[in-house]
Design an enzyme around this catalytic site. Structure first.
Site, PDB file in Angstrom:
ATOM      1  NE  ARG A   1      -3.490  -2.354   2.766  1.00  0.00           N
ATOM      2  CZ  ARG A   1      -3.222  -3.534   3.398  1.00  0.00           C
ATOM      3  NH1 ARG A   1      -1.933  -3.824   3.870  1.00  0.00           N
ATOM      4  NH2 ARG A   1      -4.048  -4.529   3.463  1.00  0.00           N
TER       5      ARG A   1
ATOM      6  CE  LYS B   1      -6.142  -0.626   4.626  1.00  0.00           C
ATOM      7  NZ  LYS B   1      -7.545  -0.901   4.018  1.00  0.00           N
TER       8      LYS B   1
ATOM      9  CG  HIS C   1      -5.027   0.442  -4.956  1.00  0.00           C
ATOM     10  ND1 HIS C   1      -4.475   0.391  -3.645  1.00  0.00           N
ATOM     11  CD2 HIS C   1      -6.060  -0.014  -5.217  1.00  0.00           C
ATOM     12  CE1 HIS C   1      -5.395  -0.731  -3.293  1.00  0.00           C
ATOM     13  NE2 HIS C   1      -6.458  -0.810  -4.147  1.00  0.00           N
TER      14      HIS C   1
ATOM     15  NE  ARG D   1      -2.833  -3.743  -1.450  1.00  0.00           N
ATOM     16  CZ  ARG D   1      -2.244  -4.442  -0.709  1.00  0.00           C
ATOM     17  NH1 ARG D   1      -0.815  -4.377  -0.863  1.00  0.00           N
ATOM     18  NH2 ARG D   1      -2.894  -4.907   0.094  1.00  0.00           N
TER      19      ARG D   1
ATOM     20  CG  HIS E   1      -5.469  -9.006   1.261  1.00  0.00           C
ATOM     21  ND1 HIS E   1      -5.729  -7.648   1.339  1.00  0.00           N
ATOM     22  CD2 HIS E   1      -5.008  -8.922  -0.071  1.00  0.00           C
ATOM     23  CE1 HIS E   1      -5.314  -6.703   0.243  1.00  0.00           C
ATOM     24  NE2 HIS E   1      -4.945  -7.739  -0.804  1.00  0.00           N
TER      25      HIS E   1
ATOM     26  CE1 TYR F   1      -5.387  -4.273  -3.746  1.00  0.00           C
ATOM     27  CE2 TYR F   1      -7.182  -5.849  -2.284  1.00  0.00           C
ATOM     28  CZ  TYR F   1      -6.474  -4.504  -2.484  1.00  0.00           C
ATOM     29  OH  TYR F   1      -6.612  -3.348  -1.762  1.00  0.00           O
TER      30      TYR F   1
END
Length: 358
Positions: free
Chosen positions: A194, A220, A293, A296, A319, A328
């Site tokens: 990210r 995250k 992105h 990604r 993830h 994705y």
């Protein structure tokens, strides 16, 4: 249910209080720093577009409609002055500087979250989002700026990044960032982080284990992952740490990996400009505009297309759940034909006596 008493705050005051709340959640670990940064930026943008001195409770659906339209037409600072990329997905003319569909959808989600909180806090009697008439743009397929690059397009970008890093001059202040730019693109394409993970990276996050370079990525939800770097990327990283970063360092950001030419930690919004500069070096036939992105998406798509274990791809991208990979995984031209040519049940199928059938 309406609150018993409405606090008639101005839009600016409400936005500031909401921003303070978001920052507090980030400080306590309840919200990822990158997510908090986006929420704060969007709500302050909303305040500027809606009218800072207006009373928040006076805004209705039509006012929010107007803000959404003005945001959609607001120039996208990340792409300002970027090259006019050729190929599928290039933006031209009047469309070149406006907000992308993804940015508009994100802004709308941020505004919705702001008004939900405002209704709970008693700043508005009713949530005006319920009477907004503008609807989010229908997807209708993958957007060009987020679609994965083909192998040819990704190869052109990687070649340009490697050449830029190898030819990075020394001495001139305006060219000291070339090695850094090459490294940024190589990391984005090979690892697919990210953009917030990339700009938050520190020098100490990169280490060697059993002769392999690793990047400890802080993602995250406070999750970390150690991702091994391909050899070619590790070589550019070592060169950048040995010379390029030292030339940029002014002693202001002691830990940051990626520095601006002023010696400051590189901002999220600067990464798109880096990609655009590298794209200028790609031959037109292999060039297509792409966002961080989108790169990604490119990483996930090509790893999965190469039959890489899905759980390994999940861990590379950071993830928590395998199901997230579906968002994705983009289609590649000719991949179905290639898969059927090497069908595991038909290729080299054995006969009953141990031979093979053609």
């Amino acid at each position: 249910m309406r609150p018993p008493r409405v606090h008639r705050l101005t839009v600016a005051d409400a936005a500031d209080r909401y921003a303070d709340m978001v920052r507090a959640k980030a400080a306590t670990g309840a919200l990822a720093p990158g997510t908090a940064e986006v929420y704060v930026r969007d709500v302050l943008t909303f305040a500027a577009l809606a009218g800072a001195e207006r009373v928040l409770d006076d805004l209705d659906g039509a006012d929010v409609d107007g803000v959404l339209v003005r945001f959609a037409r607001k120039p996208d600072g990340r792409r300002a002055g970027g090259p006019a990329h050729t190929g599928t997905g290039a933006r031209t003319g009047a469309r070149a500087g406006v907000q992308s569909a993804a940015s508009q959808a994100r802004f709308r989600r941020s505004v919705s979250a702001f008004f939900r909180y405002a209704a709970t806090a008693g700043w508005v009697q009713l949530d005006p989002m319920a009477s907004v008439t503008l609807r989010p743009r229908e997807r209708g397929g993958l957007r060009a700026e987020r679609r994965a690059l083909t192998a040819e397009q990704a190869g052109g970008l990687l070649d340009a990044a490697r050449e830029l890093a190898a030819a990075a001059p020394r001495g001139r202040a305006d060219q000291r960032t070339q090695l850094r730019d090459g490294l940024i693109v190589l990391l984005l394409v090979s690892v697919g982080p990210r953009v917030s993970e990339l700009t938050r990276a520190n020098v100490e996050d990169f280490f060697v284990n059993a002769g392999v370079r690793y990047w400890r990525i802080f993602g995250k939800g406070g999750r970390t992952r150690d991702v091994p770097l391909p050899g070619a990327v590790a070589e550019v990283l070592d060169a950048y740490l040995a010379s390029g970063r030292r030339e940029l360092d002014r002693g202001v950001e002691g830990k940051a990996l990626l520095l601006s030419w002023r010696g400051r930690r590189l901002a999220r919004g600067d990464v798109q400009g880096v990609i655009d500069r590298v794209l200028e070096r790609v031959e037109p036939g292999r060039r297509r505009g792409v966002t961080p992105h989108g790169l990604r998406h490119t990483t996930a798509t090509h790893l999965l297309a190469a039959a890489t274990d899905m759980d390994a791809v999940r861990r590379v991208l950071g993830h928590a759940d395998l199901s997230t990979l579906g968002r994705y995984r983009d289609e590649l031209p000719g991949e179905l034909e290639a898969a059927m040519r090497v069908h595991p049940l038909l290729t080299g199928r054995r006969t009953g006596n141990g031979g093979t059938r053609d």
